[in-house]
Design a protein around this motif. Structure first.
Motif, PDB file in Angstrom:
ATOM      1  N   ILE A  12      40.702  29.943  39.443  1.00  0.00           N
ATOM      2  CA  ILE A  12      40.795  31.164  38.657  1.00  0.00           C
ATOM      3  C   ILE A  12      39.382  31.634  38.322  1.00  0.00           C
ATOM      4  O   ILE A  12      38.452  30.829  38.225  1.00  0.00           O
ATOM      5  N   GLY A  13      39.208  32.935  38.169  1.00  0.00           N
ATOM      6  CA  GLY A  13      37.899  33.474  37.829  1.00  0.00           C
ATOM      7  C   GLY A  13      38.000  34.946  37.462  1.00  0.00           C
ATOM      8  O   GLY A  13      39.063  35.421  37.054  1.00  0.00           O
ATOM      9  N   ASN A  14      36.895  35.668  37.667  1.00  0.00           N
ATOM     10  CA  ASN A  14      36.890  37.097  37.366  1.00  0.00           C
ATOM     11  C   ASN A  14      35.645  37.729  37.978  1.00  0.00           C
ATOM     12  O   ASN A  14      34.714  37.041  38.379  1.00  0.00           O
ATOM     13  N   MET A  15      35.653  39.042  38.030  1.00  0.00           N
ATOM     14  CA  MET A  15      34.510  39.822  38.494  1.00  0.00           C
ATOM     15  C   MET A  15      34.236  40.888  37.442  1.00  0.00           C
ATOM     16  O   MET A  15      35.098  41.721  37.160  1.00  0.00           O
ATOM     17  N   LYS A  16      33.043  40.862  36.837  1.00  0.00           N
ATOM     18  CA  LYS A  16      32.729  41.733  35.713  1.00  0.00           C
ATOM     19  C   LYS A  16      32.696  43.200  36.123  1.00  0.00           C
ATOM     20  O   LYS A  16      33.279  44.067  35.451  1.00  0.00           O
ATOM     21  N   ASN A  17      32.014  43.531  37.196  1.00  0.00           N
ATOM     22  CA  ASN A  17      31.886  44.922  37.652  1.00  0.00           C
ATOM     23  C   ASN A  17      32.207  45.022  39.147  1.00  0.00           C
ATOM     24  O   ASN A  17      31.311  45.208  39.975  1.00  0.00           O
ATOM     25  N   PRO A  18      33.477  44.941  39.501  1.00  0.00           N
ATOM     26  CA  PRO A  18      33.827  45.003  40.928  1.00  0.00           C
ATOM     27  C   PRO A  18      33.440  46.343  41.567  1.00  0.00           C
ATOM     28  O   PRO A  18      33.228  46.398  42.788  1.00  0.00           O
ATOM     29  N   GLU A  19      33.332  47.402  40.749  1.00  0.00           N
ATOM     30  CA  GLU A  19      33.012  48.711  41.324  1.00  0.00           C
ATOM     31  C   GLU A  19      31.582  48.774  41.850  1.00  0.00           C
ATOM     32  O   GLU A  19      31.230  49.678  42.623  1.00  0.00           O
ATOM     33  N   PHE A  20      30.705  47.832  41.442  1.00  0.00           N
ATOM     34  CA  PHE A  20      29.339  47.806  41.964  1.00  0.00           C
ATOM     35  C   PHE A  20      29.308  47.491  43.468  1.00  0.00           C
ATOM     36  O   PHE A  20      28.346  47.831  44.155  1.00  0.00           O
ATOM     37  N   HIS A  21      30.354  46.824  43.934  1.00  0.00           N
ATOM     38  CA  HIS A  21      30.398  46.358  45.329  1.00  0.00           C
ATOM     39  C   HIS A  21      31.352  47.261  46.107  1.00  0.00           C
ATOM     40  O   HIS A  21      32.567  47.165  45.957  1.00  0.00           O
ATOM     41  N   GLN A  22      30.776  48.150  46.913  1.00  0.00           N
ATOM     42  CA  GLN A  22      31.593  49.141  47.616  1.00  0.00           C
ATOM     43  C   GLN A  22      32.051  48.610  48.974  1.00  0.00           C
ATOM     44  O   GLN A  22      31.436  48.866  50.020  1.00  0.00           O
ATOM     45  N   PHE A  23      33.127  47.792  48.911  1.00  0.00           N
ATOM     46  CA  PHE A  23      33.837  47.377  50.126  1.00  0.00           C
ATOM     47  C   PHE A  23      35.209  46.869  49.694  1.00  0.00           C
ATOM     48  O   PHE A  23      35.499  46.703  48.498  1.00  0.00           O
ATOM     49  N   ASP A  24      36.083  46.651  50.651  1.00  0.00           N
ATOM     50  CA  ASP A  24      37.479  46.328  50.368  1.00  0.00           C
ATOM     51  C   ASP A  24      37.637  44.841  50.037  1.00  0.00           C
ATOM     52  O   ASP A  24      37.557  43.986  50.926  1.00  0.00           O
ATOM     53  N   PHE A  25      37.844  44.532  48.762  1.00  0.00           N
ATOM     54  CA  PHE A  25      38.100  43.147  48.345  1.00  0.00           C
ATOM     55  C   PHE A  25      38.875  43.179  47.033  1.00  0.00           C
ATOM     56  O   PHE A  25      39.070  44.237  46.410  1.00  0.00           O
ATOM     57  N   LYS A  26      39.325  42.015  46.578  1.00  0.00           N
ATOM     58  CA  LYS A  26      40.015  41.888  45.300  1.00  0.00           C
ATOM     59  C   LYS A  26      39.384  40.788  44.487  1.00  0.00           C
ATOM     60  O   LYS A  26      38.905  39.788  45.039  1.00  0.00           O
ATOM     61  N   LYS A  27      39.364  40.983  43.178  1.00  0.00           N
ATOM     62  CA  LYS A  27      38.936  39.879  42.327  1.00  0.00           C
ATOM     63  C   LYS A  27      40.148  38.979  42.053  1.00  0.00           C
ATOM     64  O   LYS A  27      41.283  39.435  42.019  1.00  0.00           O
ATOM     65  N   LEU A  28      39.883  37.707  41.871  1.00  0.00           N
ATOM     66  CA  LEU A  28      40.949  36.743  41.615  1.00  0.00           C
ATOM     67  C   LEU A  28      40.847  36.337  40.147  1.00  0.00           C
ATOM     68  O   LEU A  28      40.063  35.462  39.781  1.00  0.00           O
ATOM     69  N   ASN A  29      41.635  37.040  39.292  1.00  0.00           N
ATOM     70  CA  ASN A  29      41.533  36.800  37.854  1.00  0.00           C
ATOM     71  C   ASN A  29      42.806  36.206  37.251  1.00  0.00           C
ATOM     72  O   ASN A  29      42.996  36.240  36.033  1.00  0.00           O
ATOM     73  N   HIS A  30      43.694  35.695  38.099  1.00  0.00           N
ATOM     74  CA  HIS A  30      44.840  34.908  37.650  1.00  0.00           C
ATOM     75  C   HIS A  30      44.808  33.568  38.377  1.00  0.00           C
ATOM     76  O   HIS A  30      44.189  33.432  39.431  1.00  0.00           O
ATOM     77  N   LEU A  31      45.499  32.592  37.829  1.00  0.00           N
ATOM     78  CA  LEU A  31      45.476  31.255  38.408  1.00  0.00           C
ATOM     79  C   LEU A  31      46.178  31.245  39.762  1.00  0.00           C
ATOM     80  O   LEU A  31      47.352  31.606  39.864  1.00  0.00           O
ATOM     81  N   TYR A  32      45.432  30.862  40.768  1.00  0.00           N
ATOM     82  CA  TYR A  32      45.985  30.734  42.126  1.00  0.00           C
ATOM     83  C   TYR A  32      46.350  29.267  42.345  1.00  0.00           C
ATOM     84  O   TYR A  32      45.506  28.370  42.196  1.00  0.00           O
ATOM     85  N   ASN A  33      47.599  29.002  42.706  1.00  0.00           N
ATOM     86  CA  ASN A  33      48.085  27.630  42.856  1.00  0.00           C
ATOM     87  C   ASN A  33      48.714  27.424  44.224  1.00  0.00           C
ATOM     88  O   ASN A  33      49.456  28.287  44.713  1.00  0.00           O
ATOM     89  N   GLU A  34      48.445  26.268  44.820  1.00  0.00           N
ATOM     90  CA  GLU A  34      49.238  25.827  45.967  1.00  0.00           C
ATOM     91  C   GLU A  34      49.445  24.314  45.857  1.00  0.00           C
ATOM     92  O   GLU A  34      48.560  23.573  45.391  1.00  0.00           O
TER      93      GLU A  34
END
Length: 817
Positions: free
Chosen positions: A751-773
């Motif tokens: 789990i994590g976060n990205m403070k200013n995702p708009e600074f990075h102009q390309f197609d991606f997603k921030k992962l701000n919820h717990l990812y489990n497998e």
């Protein structure tokens, strides 16, 4: 005067020839065997009485036991020995065969439970300090019966060849033929391999362990092979026959009690699961002696199902109320060598003739023989810090000049011949270089003369370059012990671009890992890769596939200077300064400033591995035993000075640990990172997805920090934490063949976060919820050298489609945890 002489003579005789007692029984019904012959090196030491007992004196490390109507047995010499002989007559054995229940005796299991419960208390490591010496001898050879048969075969073979009509031969063919005959003769009079080693082992609760190589001698090798010298026996590990997790592999039976050195011992016999007695097998695979007062191991004898495939004997004795291993003896079959008894070429034979030839071929078993004696026990010892400084293993002498001083058994004539003949072969065939080349493979290097080629550079695959072909080389200690230049190049099949790098290491000492490095580079990498600074070869190989489905790459071109030093055996520090031009290889812009930047930064890396074992070799430090916990920390600081475009701080850390409980073995990788300030996307963190993300079945190779069900290159954060948790269930079983399988339950989360995702102009997603497998991994899948894992995504990122959440993974077992 005469009486004094008799006393002195008696004392000397007892000192030179230790007294032993042997009891010989019928394996079918435990009855005593009268008249069994005990011999050593073809000399009869005596025969058993009506109780199946003989008391004798010998210096032999092993004796042979034979009786009419029974298979012969070898037994390691001890103060007291029990031997169970098996009938040679098949029909008699079938009549006498005892049907054993396919479950263990509860009394035996209770004793085994108490052995494990008291193991640490009985172990020498429960003392504050101790020391002892050891002498080990390892060889490859035929067994005694095969040696005689082989020499007869070679003699007949050479005689038959002499009688054949002489055919004209080319010079090279004549040379090859003579060498072939010479080698065949050599194998008849000499062992194939012989190695002796003497060690002094120190232990202190305060300062840890230290092993000193007192001397080392290998037939045919003038220079020491440090990687081989660091070979470890199982003396500090719990024998597999008594481990709780192996209960499903054996059946145990409490059969007797016996007195040894005035102490009562339980006798537990065991056999493997699914074991059926037949003409060439005994009723039990082995037996365990257990001291009644302390529940400590006294002796374990473990035989293979088939007598000819080998045996292992380990013997302990009490010293200062702790149980020290005093003797080990291994005989393990490695392979069978087959020789044809006919001289005609197979090309000229019919199918029927070839089948008939198979029946007349001679087979000779090749075995590994290991003997180890441990002696000169002392506790407590004087604990001086300087005695434990440096690496965990240190070499005092390695030229074989002192080995006579530590031998606990004289060399046989065959062993003496081995040193003479293999040494002469070494000069002829340059064995030193060839063996060093093999040792280099342990570090992922192919050694050719003064050049080490990096095997990890030859071929790779990622989504940006697709196949990446290359070559990396480094000049080793044969060029210089202090200066080591290196270079590599690579070519991407898809991007059609060359990459390269070059550098030089300058050592400050040959006593430990301490060197300066200068390097230039022009290469590409996946954006956001977690730092792999100071990772070992196995970890990097396992994580090399993390970018298989990540096409988000950046280029970097520049230079760096660094200094690395091992402050202690367990603590390494590396500091570096770097200046580079970096550019995105994908559609990207940071804050509208474009996609190419100048980066100036410095980095400090720490690795703390307090329990790992290291030795200094001529080619640098070698970790011969990786133990946990291990901790890695990186801090990179970017500067706007020296034409740098960014002022940023990047930190990441990794903790690796595993531990064992009654519930099984648990492994943990806890890791995370954070970025402060301005930095392009590749200075942030990708979440290490291994999935394709195209809607098809996720099938991938495992990686050190990757997620089987996550799409590669999709998620980026400037801060995150992650965990990889694996637990091996304490249930081991056999599926096919000899390999043992087990299951691991696995959890991965991040789990994590990205403070200013708009600074990075390309197609991606921030992962701000717990990812489990979660997953289940079958180790030694169908007795292969691969592990097969099944994983499923749960929680917030779970979707309604099963195949989106499901993944299958393969892992090479050799990579381990």
């Amino acid at each position: 005067m005469k009486n004094i002489f008799i006393i002195v003579f008696s004392f000397s005789f007892c000192f030179a020839f230790s007294q032993s007692k042997i009891i010989v029984k019928n394996a079918a019904d435990d009855t005593a065997i009268h008249g069994a012959e005990i011999s050593c090196k073809n000399q009869v030491l005596g025969r058993t009485d009506h109780s199946g007992t003989l008391i004798f004196n010998t210096k032999c490390s092993k004796v042979e036991v034979s009786a009419k109507g029974f298979y012969e047995e070898d037994v390691v010499t001890d103060k007291l020995m029990e031997v169970f002989l098996t009938k040679t007559d098949v029909k008699t054995r079938e009549i006498q065969s005892v049907v054993l229940q396919d479950k263990s005796d509860p009394k035996a299991l209770e004793i085994l439970r108490k052995i494990n419960e008291n193991y640490q208390e009985n172990s020498p490591k429960s003392l504050d300090s101790y020391s002892y010496k050891s002498y080990e001898k390892i060889s490859l050879d035929f067994d005694e019966d095969s040696i005689k048969a082989y020499n007869n075969y070679i003699g007949n073979r050479i005689d038959s060849l002499k009688k054949l009509p002489q055919q004209p031969m080319k010079k090279q063919e004549m040379k090859d033929s003579l060498q072939s005959v010479g080698l065949m003769k050599l194998m008849g009079s000499s062992k194939m391999f012989l190695w002796e080693r003497a060690l002094e082992n120190l232990y202190s609760k305060k300062y840890g362990e230290k092993t000193i190589v007192l001397d080392n001698k290998i037939a045919g090798l003038k220079e020491p092979i440090y990687e081989l010298m660091a070979f470890r026996s199982n003396r500090t590990q719990i024998p597999k026959e008594i481990k709780e997790e192996n209960r499903n592999l054996y059946r145990y039976f409490l059969t007797d009690s016996i007195e040894i050195d005035g102490r009562e011992n339980y006798v537990i016999r065991f056999r493997e699961v699914g074991y059926k007695q037949s003409a060439n097998k005994t009723k039990f695979n082995g037996y365990i002696y257990v001291d009644k007062d302390t529940y400590a191991l006294k002796k374990i004898v473990s035989n293979s199902k088939i007598k000819s495939e080998g045996s292992i004997t380990s013997i302990w004795k009490p010293f200062d109320n702790k149980w020290f291993l005093v003797k080990e003896n291994y005989k393990i079959k490695l392979a069978s060598t087959t020789f044809s008894n006919t001289s005609d070429s197979d090309k000229n034979k019919t199918k029927e003739q070839k089948e008939e030839d198979k029946k007349t071929r001679s087979k000779f078993g090749t075995y590994a023989f290991v003997t180890a004696d441990y002696f000169d026990f002392k506790t407590p010892i004087e604990e001086k810090r300087q005695n434990f400084r440096g690496y965990s293993m240190e070499v005092n002498n390695s030229d074989g000049s002192l080995i006579d001083k530590y031998r606990t058994d004289s060399l046989t004539g065959r062993e003496q011949t081995t040193y003479l003949k293999i040494d002469s072969l070494s000069n002829k065939y340059n064995l030193d270089n060839k063996v060093k080349a093999l040792a280099g493979l342990l570090k992922g290097k192919l050694r050719l003369g003064m050049v080490d080629f990096d095997l990890s550079k030859i071929v790779g695959y990622n989504k940006y370059e697709h196949f990446r072909l290359g070559l990396g080389a480094k000049l080793n200690e044969k060029f210089s012990r202090y200066i080591s230049p290196d270079a590599y190049f690579a070519y991407g099949i898809y991007d059609k671009q060359f990459k390269f790098g070059a550098g030089v290491d300058i050592r400050t000492t040959t006593k430990k890992n301490s060197f300066f490095r200068v390097e230039y580079f022009d290469d590409v990498n996946a954006a956001g890769r977690f730092s792999e600074n100071l990772w070992n070869f196995r970890m990097m190989i396992m994580n090399s596939g993390v970018s298989l489905n990540n096409g988000v790459f950046y280029g970097y071109k520049g230079f760096a200077v660094s200094y690395e030093n091992d402050i202690t055996n367990g603590l390494t520090v590396n500091v570096s300064a770097r200046k580079s031009e970096e550019d995105a290889k994908f559609d990207y812009s940071y804050k509208g400033l474009g996609n190419t930047f100048d980066v100036t930064s410095s980095t400090i890396t720490l690795k703390y591995s307090p329990n790992s074992k290291n030795i200094m070799t001529e080619n640098g430090k070698f970790t011969y035993e990786q133990n946990f916990p291990e901790f890695y920390f990186n801090y990179e600081q970017g500067f706007k000075s020296l034409d740098g475009d960014f002022n940023f701080s990047r930190l990441d850390a990794l903790l690796v640990h595993n531990f064992k409980t009654k519930l099984g073995v648990t492994g943990l990788r806890a890791y995370g990172g954070i970025v402060f300030g301005d930095a392009p996307i590749w200075k942030n963190f990708t979440m290490n997805g291994l999935g394709k993300g195209n809607g098809g079945l996720n099938f991938n190779l495992t990686s050190y920090l990757g997620f089987a069900t996550m799409e590669g290159g999709k998620y980026y954060n400037d801060k995150f934490v992650g965990a990889y948790l694996t637990h091996r269930l304490p249930w081991y079983f056999k599926s096919f063949g000899k390999n043992v399988s087990s299951f691991d339950v696995i959890y991965r989360g991040t789990i994590g976060n990205m403070k200013n995702p708009e600074f990075h102009q390309f197609d991606f997603k921030k992962l701000n919820h717990l990812y489990n497998e979660v997953g289940l991994e079958w180790n030694n899948f169908l007795s292969t050298q691969f592990n097969l894992g099944f994983f499923y995504r749960v929680g917030y990122y779970n979707t309604t489609k099963f195949k989106d959440n499901f993944a299958i993974q393969f892992k090479l077992k050799l990579l381990g945890f």
